[in-house]
Motif scaffolding. Structure first.
Motif, PDB file in Angstrom:
ATOM      1  N   ALA A  91      57.037  55.545  18.310  1.00 26.50           N
ATOM      2  CA  ALA A  91      57.928  54.929  17.323  1.00 26.50           C
ATOM      3  C   ALA A  91      58.396  53.553  17.774  1.00 26.50           C
ATOM      4  CB  ALA A  91      59.119  55.852  17.067  1.00 26.50           C
ATOM      5  N   ILE A  92      58.751  53.431  19.043  1.00 28.35           N
ATOM      6  CA  ILE A  92      59.197  52.134  19.576  1.00 28.35           C
ATOM      7  C   ILE A  92      58.074  51.112  19.482  1.00 28.35           C
ATOM      8  CG2 ILE A  92      59.921  50.935  21.668  1.00 28.35           C
ATOM      9  CD1 ILE A  92      61.444  53.455  22.479  1.00 28.35           C
ATOM     10  N   ALA A  93      56.853  51.550  19.821  1.00 32.20           N
ATOM     11  CA  ALA A  93      55.711  50.634  19.767  1.00 32.20           C
ATOM     12  C   ALA A  93      55.428  50.183  18.346  1.00 32.20           C
ATOM     13  CB  ALA A  93      54.474  51.323  20.357  1.00 32.20           C
ATOM     14  N   LEU A  94      55.554  51.086  17.373  1.00 32.03           N
ATOM     15  CA  LEU A  94      55.300  50.745  15.967  1.00 32.03           C
ATOM     16  C   LEU A  94      56.344  49.786  15.418  1.00 32.03           C
ATOM     17  CD1 LEU A  94      54.213  54.192  14.512  1.00 32.03           C
ATOM     18  CD2 LEU A  94      52.797  52.146  14.697  1.00 32.03           C
ATOM     19  N   MET A  95      57.574  49.902  15.902  1.00 36.38           N
ATOM     20  CA  MET A  95      58.654  49.085  15.367  1.00 36.38           C
ATOM     21  C   MET A  95      58.687  47.689  15.972  1.00 36.38           C
ATOM     22  SD  MET A  95      59.936  50.776  13.007  1.00 36.38           S
ATOM     23  CE  MET A  95      61.295  49.667  12.642  1.00 36.38           C
ATOM     24  N   GLU A  96      57.895  47.431  17.000  1.00 37.02           N
ATOM     25  CA  GLU A  96      57.849  46.082  17.554  1.00 37.02           C
ATOM     26  C   GLU A  96      57.137  45.167  16.565  1.00 37.02           C
ATOM     27  OE1 GLU A  96      56.638  45.400  21.472  1.00 37.02           O
ATOM     28  OE2 GLU A  96      57.799  47.023  22.341  1.00 37.02           O
ATOM     29  N   LYS A  97      57.742  44.058  16.254  1.00 37.08           N
ATOM     30  CA  LYS A  97      57.240  43.184  15.197  1.00 37.08           C
ATOM     31  C   LYS A  97      56.353  42.089  15.778  1.00 37.08           C
ATOM     32  CE  LYS A  97      61.542  43.994  12.668  1.00 37.08           C
ATOM     33  NZ  LYS A  97      62.754  43.379  12.128  1.00 37.08           N
ATOM     34  N   PRO A  98      55.060  42.071  15.430  1.00 35.73           N
ATOM     35  CA  PRO A  98      54.183  41.034  15.955  1.00 35.73           C
ATOM     36  C   PRO A  98      54.475  39.649  15.403  1.00 35.73           C
ATOM     37  CG  PRO A  98      53.032  42.388  14.339  1.00 35.73           C
ATOM     38  CD  PRO A  98      54.358  43.038  14.573  1.00 35.73           C
ATOM     39  N   ASN A  99      55.089  39.570  14.206  1.00 39.27           N
ATOM     40  CA  ASN A  99      55.392  38.282  13.584  1.00 39.27           C
ATOM     41  C   ASN A  99      56.829  38.318  13.077  1.00 39.27           C
ATOM     42  OD1 ASN A  99      55.575  35.915  12.165  1.00 39.27           O
ATOM     43  ND2 ASN A  99      53.560  36.129  11.193  1.00 39.27           N
ATOM     44  N   LEU A 100      57.740  37.804  13.873  1.00 32.21           N
ATOM     45  CA  LEU A 100      59.159  37.906  13.535  1.00 32.21           C
ATOM     46  C   LEU A 100      59.522  37.095  12.283  1.00 32.21           C
ATOM     47  CD1 LEU A 100      60.738  37.673  17.103  1.00 32.21           C
ATOM     48  CD2 LEU A 100      60.408  39.714  15.712  1.00 32.21           C
ATOM     49  N   LYS A 101      58.760  36.054  11.979  1.00 35.75           N
ATOM     50  CA  LYS A 101      59.087  35.224  10.823  1.00 35.75           C
ATOM     51  C   LYS A 101      58.822  35.956   9.514  1.00 35.75           C
ATOM     52  CE  LYS A 101      58.300  30.803  13.155  1.00 35.75           C
ATOM     53  NZ  LYS A 101      57.529  29.545  13.155  1.00 35.75           N
ATOM     54  N   ASN A 117      46.428  47.224  15.012  1.00 38.82           N
ATOM     55  CA  ASN A 117      45.297  48.128  15.175  1.00 38.82           C
ATOM     56  C   ASN A 117      45.529  49.093  16.329  1.00 38.82           C
ATOM     57  OD1 ASN A 117      44.588  46.808  17.644  1.00 38.82           O
ATOM     58  ND2 ASN A 117      43.431  45.274  16.501  1.00 38.82           N
ATOM     59  N   GLY A 118      44.581  50.008  16.515  1.00 36.59           N
ATOM     60  CA  GLY A 118      44.769  51.052  17.514  1.00 36.59           C
ATOM     61  C   GLY A 118      44.901  50.522  18.926  1.00 36.59           C
ATOM     62  N   GLN A 119      44.098  49.497  19.269  1.00 38.14           N
ATOM     63  CA  GLN A 119      44.152  48.944  20.623  1.00 38.14           C
ATOM     64  C   GLN A 119      45.485  48.267  20.894  1.00 38.14           C
ATOM     65  OE1 GLN A 119      41.594  49.692  22.563  1.00 38.14           O
ATOM     66  NE2 GLN A 119      42.634  48.864  24.340  1.00 38.14           N
ATOM     67  N   GLN A 120      46.007  47.562  19.882  1.00 35.51           N
ATOM     68  CA  GLN A 120      47.311  46.906  20.033  1.00 35.51           C
ATOM     69  C   GLN A 120      48.420  47.942  20.190  1.00 35.51           C
ATOM     70  OE1 GLN A 120      47.189  44.635  16.410  1.00 35.51           O
ATOM     71  NE2 GLN A 120      46.633  42.733  17.464  1.00 35.51           N
ATOM     72  N   LEU A 121      48.322  49.023  19.408  1.00 37.36           N
ATOM     73  CA  LEU A 121      49.323  50.083  19.513  1.00 37.36           C
ATOM     74  C   LEU A 121      49.292  50.723  20.890  1.00 37.36           C
ATOM     75  CD1 LEU A 121      51.460  51.930  18.273  1.00 37.36           C
ATOM     76  CD2 LEU A 121      49.619  53.370  17.382  1.00 37.36           C
ATOM     77  N   LEU A 122      48.076  50.977  21.393  1.00 40.67           N
ATOM     78  CA  LEU A 122      47.949  51.557  22.726  1.00 40.67           C
ATOM     79  C   LEU A 122      48.558  50.636  23.781  1.00 40.67           C
ATOM     80  CD1 LEU A 122      46.866  53.668  24.709  1.00 40.67           C
ATOM     81  CD2 LEU A 122      44.669  52.477  24.665  1.00 40.67           C
ATOM     82  N   GLY A 123      48.305  49.334  23.633  1.00 40.19           N
ATOM     83  CA  GLY A 123      48.878  48.381  24.588  1.00 40.19           C
ATOM     84  C   GLY A 123      50.394  48.402  24.583  1.00 40.19           C
ATOM     85  N   LYS A 124      50.988  48.528  23.388  1.00 45.96           N
ATOM     86  CA  LYS A 124      52.453  48.598  23.287  1.00 45.96           C
ATOM     87  C   LYS A 124      52.984  49.878  23.932  1.00 45.96           C
ATOM     88  CE  LYS A 124      53.189  44.820  20.864  1.00 45.96           C
ATOM     89  NZ  LYS A 124      53.988  43.684  21.412  1.00 45.96           N
TER      90      LYS A 124
END
Length: 488
Positions: A91-101, A117-124
């Protein structure tokens, strides 16, 4: 309950359970608990005092009551809390905003989640670092940080009692406070209620004098005999078995306080077939380079790994020499002689002869310049000879190998061939089986295979024997390390 029915929960028996079983004690019913009297176990330690735990415990109780009306509310248990921590990390990883603007409201938040995507989510998720219900939740080298403190519990009556704690750094103690007394011996925790009664400490194992030796299966067809090597002095003699894996096994037996008779049973076949021999009770255990993978664990139990885990790609690059000067030829001794002659001649003329004409002075300046050029050229050539040969920097990766249809090699009788086809996506006709580890250098140098996929312990042996031109390339694929196999 099965152990209790066959009489192995009586006097002189010892049962020690790991966290996977002990963590379930809070949710077991009374009939199961009553059949486990005297069991000693380790259980993950977590604090029940933080507000986050109390909130979770309350909500867990409410939800359980709504779904199972009239039933007693059990303790959540370690598994439930670990699942909660894992869900929180996602949940924390999903809520991180890649584009704050662009992510300024709920709708944008949902859009941002879909863009990840899945790789970005895994990295978070791998960057998670928070205090969960079961302790610190973070990852080290892609793995969840292990728990370092365990509770020691003893099943008595309808539940269990807590004897004390074990810490990885300090040992056993009755509490976890800083002022606590620690000891490497469990005797500091006091009396244990053993199966059959607490009055005597059981031996834990009793081997009859006429006991049959354990049948220990060992693989015959191995790519690297440094781990397991089976040979015979004469046909019909008992096998002579040695190697690194055998040495580890014998060292483990030396730590036992009793003699354990055994005999080695050579097996000529695949490792999967060898594990099956344990399942059908033809042999009792396996000692060898047996990788711990999921499908084998369905038929037998593995010990903790005694080697590195992973699968690595091995490639070969032709070495190249650089910094050669075509104008400075001849052997090294000729080059050294030329340089010294020029240097000493020049010094002699400067110190002993007087140059009277301008033409002589101009000639000497030119001669000194030539001597300087030759000296620098020799220095560059000597540096090139003394420098480690540089390898071509061409990068080979999995996708390049697959797209080009290159041939790749792997050990015979191992799981690697199927792994290359099923998991990594290589075509079956592009996977070559290599019967001996000593054949890899020839296969790679000749271009018969473009890369070899070898288990990490074997790679270390290979590079120790054949270091020039051979390197590992790409990441190590996570597979289980080597372990001993015992009865399921």
């Amino acid at each position: 309950m099965e152990a209790n029915s066959i009489g192995t929960m009586d006097k002189d028996y010892v049962w020690i359970t790991t966290n996977a079983i002990t963590s379930q004690l809070d949710s077991l019913n009374a009939s199961i608990i009553s059949s486990m009297q005297g069991v000693l176990g380790v259980k993950s330690y977590f604090s029940t005092t933080p507000k986050s735990y109390k909130d979770f415990h309350f909500r867990f109780g409410v939800m359980f009551h709504l779904q199972y009306l009239g039933e007693p509310i059990p303790e959540p248990g370690t598994s439930a809390m670990q699942a909660y921590d894992a869900a929180r990390a996602v949940a924390i990883a999903l809520m991180e905003k890649p584009n704050l603007k662009s992510c300024t409201n709920l709708t944008d938040d949902v859009a941002c989640m879909h863009e990840m995507n899945g790789q970005q989510l895994l990295g978070k998720i791998l960057q998670s670092n928070f205090e969960g219900l079961t302790g610190a939740f973070n990852f080290k080298e892609g793995k969840l940080a292990p728990i370092h403190i365990f509770r020691i519990v003893n099943v008595v009556g309808k539940s269990y009692r807590e004897l004390g704690f074990w810490s990885e750094e300090l040992g056993f103690s009755e509490s976890i406070h800083k002022a606590s007394e620690y000891n490497r011996s469990m005797s500091i925790l006091g009396q244990v209620f053993w199966p059959g009664g607490p009055w005597s400490v059981p031996k834990g194992w009793g081997v009859p004098i006429n006991a049959k030796p354990l049948k220990i299966g060992v693989p015959v067809a191995t790519a690297f005999s440094e781990f397991v090597n089976v040979r015979y002095d004469r046909p019909g003699d008992k096998p002579i078995v040695n190697g690194f894996s055998i040495a580890v096994f014998e060292a483990a037996l030396d730590l036992l306080p009793y003699h354990l008779p055994y005999e080695f049973i050579p097996f000529n076949g695949t490792y999967d077939s060898l594990v099956q021999q344990v399942y059908v009770e033809v042999i009792d255990a396996i000692v060898g380079g047996t990788a711990i993978i999921a499908n084998r664990s369905e038929y037998a139990e593995f010990t903790q790994p005694y080697s590195d885990s992973g699968l690595q790609m091995l490639t070969y690059f032709k070495p190249k020499r650089r910094n050669h000067n075509p104008n400075f030829r001849g052997s090294i001794w000729n080059q050294i002689g030329t340089m010294l002659t020029l240097a000493f001649t020049t010094l002699f003329l400067i110190q002993e002869e007087k140059l009277h004409s301008n033409l002589s002075r101009v000639t000497m300046v030119v001669w000194l310049f030539v001597a300087l050029v030759i000296t620098k050229s020799f220095t560059a050539s000597l540096t090139s000879l003394l420098t480690v040969q540089q390898l071509d920097q061409t990068t080979i990766d999995i996708e390049t190998l697959k797209k080009s249809g290159a041939k790749v090699g792997c050990d015979a009788n191992s799981f690697v061939g199927k792994y290359l086809e099923v998991v990594l996506g290589f075509q079956p006709n592009n996977v070559r089986i290599i019967g001996s580890g000593d054949y890899y250098p020839q296969a790679l140098k000749s271009g018969e295979i473009a890369a070899a996929f070898i288990e990490a312990p074997y790679v270390k042996v290979f590079l120790a024997k054949y270091c020039e031109g051979f390197i590992t390339s790409g990441p190590a694929f996570k597979v289980g390390g080597f372990g001993f196999v015992s009865i399921h």
